[in-house]
Design a protein around this motif. Structure first.
Motif, PDB file in Angstrom:
ATOM      1  N   TRP A   1       0.856  -1.182   0.000  1.00 53.26           N
ATOM      2  CA  TRP A   1       0.000   0.000   0.000  1.00 53.26           C
ATOM      3  C   TRP A   1       0.898   1.238   0.000  1.00 53.26           C
ATOM      4  O   TRP A   1       1.818   1.338   0.823  1.00 53.26           O
ATOM      5  N   THR A   2       0.643   2.158  -0.925  1.00 50.65           N
ATOM      6  CA  THR A   2       1.450   3.374  -1.007  1.00 50.65           C
ATOM      7  C   THR A   2       0.549   4.598  -0.849  1.00 50.65           C
ATOM      8  O   THR A   2      -0.582   4.621  -1.341  1.00 50.65           O
ATOM      9  N   LEU A   3       1.080   5.599  -0.175  1.00 53.81           N
ATOM     10  CA  LEU A   3       0.357   6.852   0.034  1.00 53.81           C
ATOM     11  C   LEU A   3       0.860   7.843  -1.003  1.00 53.81           C
ATOM     12  O   LEU A   3       1.944   8.411  -0.876  1.00 53.81           O
ATOM     13  N   ASP A   4       0.055   8.037  -2.071  1.00 55.70           N
ATOM     14  CA  ASP A   4       0.497   8.844  -3.203  1.00 55.70           C
ATOM     15  C   ASP A   4       0.224  10.331  -3.013  1.00 55.70           C
ATOM     16  O   ASP A   4       0.886  11.170  -3.616  1.00 55.70           O
TER      17      ASP A   4
ATOM     18  N   ASN B   1      -3.178   3.485  -1.957  1.00 55.32           N
ATOM     19  CA  ASN B   1      -3.427   2.583  -3.075  1.00 55.32           C
ATOM     20  C   ASN B   1      -2.608   1.304  -2.954  1.00 55.32           C
ATOM     21  O   ASN B   1      -1.435   1.330  -2.553  1.00 55.32           O
ATOM     22  N   LEU B   2      -3.234   0.183  -3.314  1.00 53.71           N
ATOM     23  CA  LEU B   2      -2.566  -1.110  -3.319  1.00 53.71           C
ATOM     24  C   LEU B   2      -1.894  -1.295  -4.678  1.00 53.71           C
ATOM     25  O   LEU B   2      -2.554  -1.247  -5.724  1.00 53.71           O
ATOM     26  N   ARG B   3      -0.563  -1.507  -4.665  1.00 50.95           N
ATOM     27  CA  ARG B   3       0.201  -1.574  -5.910  1.00 50.95           C
ATOM     28  C   ARG B   3       1.166  -2.761  -5.895  1.00 50.95           C
ATOM     29  O   ARG B   3       1.478  -3.327  -4.841  1.00 50.95           O
ATOM     30  N   GLU B   4       1.657  -3.099  -7.071  1.00 58.42           N
ATOM     31  CA  GLU B   4       2.775  -4.016  -7.210  1.00 58.42           C
ATOM     32  C   GLU B   4       4.052  -3.181  -7.273  1.00 58.42           C
ATOM     33  O   GLU B   4       4.173  -2.280  -8.102  1.00 58.42           O
TER      34      GLU B   4
ATOM     35  N   GLU C   1      -6.059  -6.672   2.175  1.00 53.43           N
ATOM     36  CA  GLU C   1      -6.777  -5.949   1.123  1.00 53.43           C
ATOM     37  C   GLU C   1      -7.757  -4.920   1.678  1.00 53.43           C
ATOM     38  O   GLU C   1      -8.201  -4.027   0.950  1.00 53.43           O
ATOM     39  N   ASP C   2      -8.106  -5.035   2.955  1.00 53.94           N
ATOM     40  CA  ASP C   2      -9.078  -4.143   3.583  1.00 53.94           C
ATOM     41  C   ASP C   2      -8.417  -3.071   4.445  1.00 53.94           C
ATOM     42  O   ASP C   2      -9.038  -2.526   5.360  1.00 53.94           O
ATOM     43  N   ALA C   3      -7.164  -2.754   4.141  1.00 52.58           N
ATOM     44  CA  ALA C   3      -6.426  -1.795   4.969  1.00 52.58           C
ATOM     45  C   ALA C   3      -7.155  -0.465   5.157  1.00 52.58           C
ATOM     46  O   ALA C   3      -7.199   0.064   6.275  1.00 52.58           O
TER      47      ALA C   3
ATOM     48  N   LYS D   1      -6.069  -2.610  20.237  1.00 53.04           N
ATOM     49  CA  LYS D   1      -5.368  -2.376  18.986  1.00 53.04           C
ATOM     50  C   LYS D   1      -6.111  -2.918  17.764  1.00 53.04           C
ATOM     51  O   LYS D   1      -6.818  -3.903  17.830  1.00 53.04           O
ATOM     52  N   ILE D   2      -5.872  -2.241  16.631  1.00 50.77           N
ATOM     53  CA  ILE D   2      -6.392  -2.668  15.331  1.00 50.77           C
ATOM     54  C   ILE D   2      -5.224  -3.207  14.517  1.00 50.77           C
ATOM     55  O   ILE D   2      -4.191  -2.541  14.364  1.00 50.77           O
ATOM     56  N   VAL D   3      -5.379  -4.415  14.011  1.00 46.98           N
ATOM     57  CA  VAL D   3      -4.313  -5.118  13.319  1.00 46.98           C
ATOM     58  C   VAL D   3      -4.726  -5.395  11.880  1.00 46.98           C
ATOM     59  O   VAL D   3      -5.893  -5.655  11.600  1.00 46.98           O
ATOM     60  N   ILE D   4      -3.756  -5.329  10.982  1.00 50.95           N
ATOM     61  CA  ILE D   4      -3.934  -5.726   9.581  1.00 50.95           C
ATOM     62  C   ILE D   4      -3.048  -6.944   9.334  1.00 50.95           C
ATOM     63  O   ILE D   4      -1.834  -6.884   9.567  1.00 50.95           O
ATOM     64  N   SER D   5      -3.632  -8.023   8.905  1.00 54.47           N
ATOM     65  CA  SER D   5      -2.896  -9.271   8.682  1.00 54.47           C
ATOM     66  C   SER D   5      -2.446  -9.357   7.233  1.00 54.47           C
ATOM     67  O   SER D   5      -3.207  -9.050   6.308  1.00 54.47           O
ATOM     68  N   THR D   6      -1.190  -9.770   7.031  1.00 55.17           N
ATOM     69  CA  THR D   6      -0.635  -9.891   5.691  1.00 55.17           C
ATOM     70  C   THR D   6      -0.515 -11.376   5.337  1.00 55.17           C
ATOM     71  O   THR D   6       0.047 -12.147   6.125  1.00 55.17           O
ATOM     72  N   PRO D   7      -1.042 -11.783   4.185  1.00 51.26           N
ATOM     73  CA  PRO D   7      -0.992 -13.209   3.828  1.00 51.26           C
ATOM     74  C   PRO D   7       0.425 -13.691   3.579  1.00 51.26           C
ATOM     75  O   PRO D   7       1.296 -12.939   3.240  1.00 51.26           O
TER      76      PRO D   7
END
Length: 336
Positions: free
Chosen positions: A4-7, A15-18, A314-316, A330-336
């Motif tokens: 995820w990048t903050l443009d 935005n989620l990018r490669e 994906e739901d960041a 706390k709120i956590v974001i899990s990465t696959p």
């Protein structure tokens, strides 16, 4: 890898990018990120109110992460592939007094953070993940646990029989309750929710104040302490409510200024400050040596982080929205 990048500033610009998977340099680790946790700082950064002049476009945000070492650079001696590690917020503050230049080396801005599938971390910028914690739990430690620990232990040397006032039930505040209780202190907690206050008691709070039904919460603190006030106030609210924190502090007490939920400026009654002989201390997390001390303490006292909710990678953006709504822990974001 995906990241995820903050443009531009604003959550709509996350935005989620490669992007290319980074390669570790000398004394660096490539970490497969398992989880990140959000702090108010992360939201403020996305909103453009946290040192915006320091933030590069295309930043990978989120300061706090935990994962598994996937590769090591030349000269690495402290960790091996397969080791579980947790990030440290200030990559150049290892011990000793704070220096202003440390602010330019914060994880999650200005340096890239952990909201990606892989992350580069220096071998001196991590701690071993506690064996008793999952990666999701460990990702909550770098800011939310180290901040109150640093205030209570490094700046005050909190001991059994001392008293602490904790504001609210967010991530920092929940850890503050758990740590101060384990240290044997009396813990007074404020919140607008009786339900959350009841849960705070389960975690070790000895006294609770609903500031919605008791607007003069500083007066209530004085009543609870026979007019003396508390040894330490952990102020996460900021703004002009800092005046109430000074009122609630004991003579020669410490007001640790941690957050700025109600504003980044404050007006003070200087006579109140002078007559209380109050110590006001800004708290910018803490150094690596103290983080190692904290991890040992958490292990010894079997303190487990309180996780409010876990979101998929994906739901960041939804996780950020949940943070704005409020959480218990706390709120956590899990990465696959």
């Amino acid at each position: 890898m995906r990241a995820w990048t903050l443009d531009e500033f604003g959550l709509e610009n996350l935005n989620l990018r490669e992007v290319p998977t980074p390669t570790p340099g000398p004394h660096e680790l490539l970490v497969k990120v398992s989880a990140v946790s959000l702090n108010y700082r992360d939201k403020a950064l996305v909103d453009g109110i946290y040192a915006p002049e320091k933030m590069p476009k295309g930043l990978i945000p989120v300061a706090d992460s935990a994962g598994v070492v996937a590769a090591v650079g030349d000269g690495v001696t402290k960790y091996r592939v397969g080791d579980r590690v947790t990030s440290h917020f200030y990559s150049t503050w290892h011990d000793g007094p704070w220096l202003p230049e440390y602010a330019d080396f914060q994880m999650g801005g200005p340096l890239n953070g952990g909201l990606a599938e892989y992350q580069i971390l220096g071998e001196d910028n991590v701690v071993p993940t506690p064996s008793t914690m999952s990666d999701s739990e460990a990702s909550t430690l770098p800011i939310a646990a180290l901040t109150p620990w640093f205030a209570l232990r490094e700046y005050r040397g909190l001991k059994a029989g001392d008293s602490v006032l904790v504001q609210g039930t967010g991530g920092v505040s929940i850890f503050a309750i758990q740590l101060a209780s384990a240290l044997g202190a009396r813990v007074i907690v404020t919140s607008s929710s009786d339900e959350k206050l009841a849960r705070a008691r389960e975690l070790g709070a000895t006294d609770t104040i609903n500031y919605r039904t008791t607007p003069d919460w500083a007066g209530a603190v004085l009543d609870l302490t026979d007019g003396q006030g508390v040894d330490v106030v952990l102020d996460v609210v900021g703004g002009d409510r800092l005046r109430d924190s000074i009122r609630a502090a004991k003579g020669n007490g410490l007001v640790a200024v941690i957050g700025f939920l109600e504003g980044q400026t404050a007006s003070l009654d200087l006579m109140d400050l002078i007559w209380h002989q109050t110590h006001i201390q800004g708290i910018a997390v803490g150094h690596l040596r103290s983080f190692h001390d904290l991890v040992r303490f958490l292990d010894e006292h079997t303190i487990n982080p309180v996780v409010d909710s876990v979101f998929a990678f994906e739901d960041a953006p939804r996780a950020y929205e949940k943070l704005a709504e409020g959480a218990f822990g706390k709120i956590v974001i899990s990465t696959p």
